[in-house]
Design a protein around this motif. Structure first.
Motif, mmCIF file in Angstrom:
data_model
loop_
_atom_site.group_PDB
_atom_site.id
_atom_site.type_symbol
_atom_site.label_atom_id
_atom_site.label_comp_id
_atom_site.label_asym_id
_atom_site.label_seq_id
_atom_site.Cartn_x
_atom_site.Cartn_y
_atom_site.Cartn_z
ATOM 1 N N SER A 68 3.147 6.797 10.897
ATOM 2 C CA SER A 68 2.450 5.514 10.951
ATOM 3 C C SER A 68 1.193 5.617 11.807
ATOM 4 N N ASN A 69 1.312 6.251 12.972
ATOM 5 C CA ASN A 69 0.144 6.430 13.844
ATOM 6 C C ASN A 69 -0.930 7.255 13.154
ATOM 7 N N ALA A 70 -0.491 8.322 12.459
ATOM 8 C CA ALA A 70 -1.447 9.200 11.785
ATOM 9 C C ALA A 70 -2.228 8.440 10.718
ATOM 10 N N VAL A 71 -1.553 7.537 10.011
ATOM 11 C CA VAL A 71 -2.214 6.758 8.960
ATOM 12 C C VAL A 71 -3.119 5.689 9.564
ATOM 13 N N ARG A 72 -2.613 4.948 10.523
ATOM 14 C CA ARG A 72 -3.352 3.806 11.062
ATOM 15 C C ARG A 72 -4.572 4.232 11.885
ATOM 16 N N TYR A 100 4.999 5.641 3.331
ATOM 17 C CA TYR A 100 3.645 5.370 3.820
ATOM 18 C C TYR A 100 2.548 5.769 2.834
ATOM 19 N N THR A 101 2.924 6.251 1.674
ATOM 20 C CA THR A 101 1.913 6.681 0.696
ATOM 21 C C THR A 101 1.020 5.530 0.263
ATOM 22 N N LEU A 102 1.613 4.360 0.017
ATOM 23 C CA LEU A 102 0.818 3.204 -0.433
ATOM 24 C C LEU A 102 -0.160 2.761 0.654
#
Length: 284
Positions: A195-199, A159-161
């Motif tokens: 994913s939730n944390a990023v989005r 998820y870094t990108l």
């Protein structure tokens, strides 16, 4: 005569106790007052009865868990049917209007593209539903000793990108942490949470991940959810207003899957506001 009574008395007492055990009375217990053969037999009966009750309690717990899972499956299928019905109806209306050359729908190139996008969203939703079922079924199979800290590193790398596209970064503070679990199940949980944390995190913020032998915590900066939103956040297809705006193509079953998998594994978890954001904790 005296010797006969001395021998038969504990046997009669043992017979009375085993009769109460047949009725599955919880407090049934043979009082062991000697170390001879009868005493050894009494201890063995007591141990056997305790093991029987432990098995009964385990079966009762498993039966409750299975019953709850079945209820959740039914609720999920109902929610899935409702969630699919609305976009299918919208797609049908769009196609019919194009077929009849009604108003703005004469511009077929535009609305065909929108129809394809709608189909793609529906396909993604169906795939999420099917995948959630298969992962849940495999959750407790093929368990082995697993390094959670290494799994976190793999997921963060994935998820870094995506995080960079929102000018976000990760700070990861983990200790060597080993638990017995299904790798795919734990990866699915961690991936959904990251994913939730990023989005749903604030652009330009930092996502903090910590892990030790006691707990895994993922924290992001965002507008904290209200009490009312938190009551429904694990419901299938639920999306808070802010989440729906940020990720309109999100199916809304990520946290539902996380709940199902963690419940199946028997791991405690907590999702709550923390400072200027939200934090998800999994007790290991």
């Amino acid at each position: 005569y005296i010797y006969s009574r001395f021998v038969t008395r504990p046997i009669r007492q043992m017979a009375a106790v085993t009769t109460t055990m047949q009725r599955l009375e919880k407090d049934a217990h043979y009082p062991v007052n000697s170390s001879d053969e009868i005493g050894v037999l009494g201890r063995n009966i007591n141990e056997l009865y305790q093991n029987l009750w432990q098995t009964i309690r385990s079966l009762e717990h498993e039966n409750k868990r299975i019953t709850q899972l079945e209820k959740e499956k039914i609720a999920f299928l109902r929610a899935a049917s409702h969630e699919l019905k609305t976009p299918l109806a919208a797609l049908r209306i769009m196609l019919e209007n194009m077929q009849l050359n009604i108003g703005e729908y004469k511009n077929r190139d535009q609305y065909l593209a929108e129809s394809v996008a709608q189909v793609d969203r529906l396909a993604a939703m169906v795939n999420d539903v099917l995948r959630s079922g298969s992962v849940a079924e495999q959750a407790l199979r093929q368990e082995k000793r697993l390094r959670i800290d290494k799994l976190i590193a793999e997921v963060v790398d994935d998820y870094t990108l995506l995080a960079k596209t929102r000018n976000m970064a990760f700070t990861v503070n983990t200790e060597p942490t080993t638990i017995r679990a299904n790798r795919d199940m734990m990866r699915h949980v961690i991936s959904n949470l990251v994913s939730n944390a990023v989005r749903h995190g604030d652009a330009g913020s930092v996502i903090k991940i910590t892990c030790n032998q006691h707990e895994l915590a993922i924290e992001n900066a965002c507008k904290p959810l209200t009490k009312q939103q938190l009551q429904h956040v694990f419901d299938p297809f639920y999306r808070a207003d802010t989440q729906a705006k940020q990720s309109p193509n999100n199916s809304g079953i990520g946290l539902y899957i996380v709940k199902i998998l963690l419940d199946a594994k028997g791991l405690e978890y907590e999702f709550a506001p923390h400072g200027q954001g939200m934090r998800f904790i999994v007790k290991l």
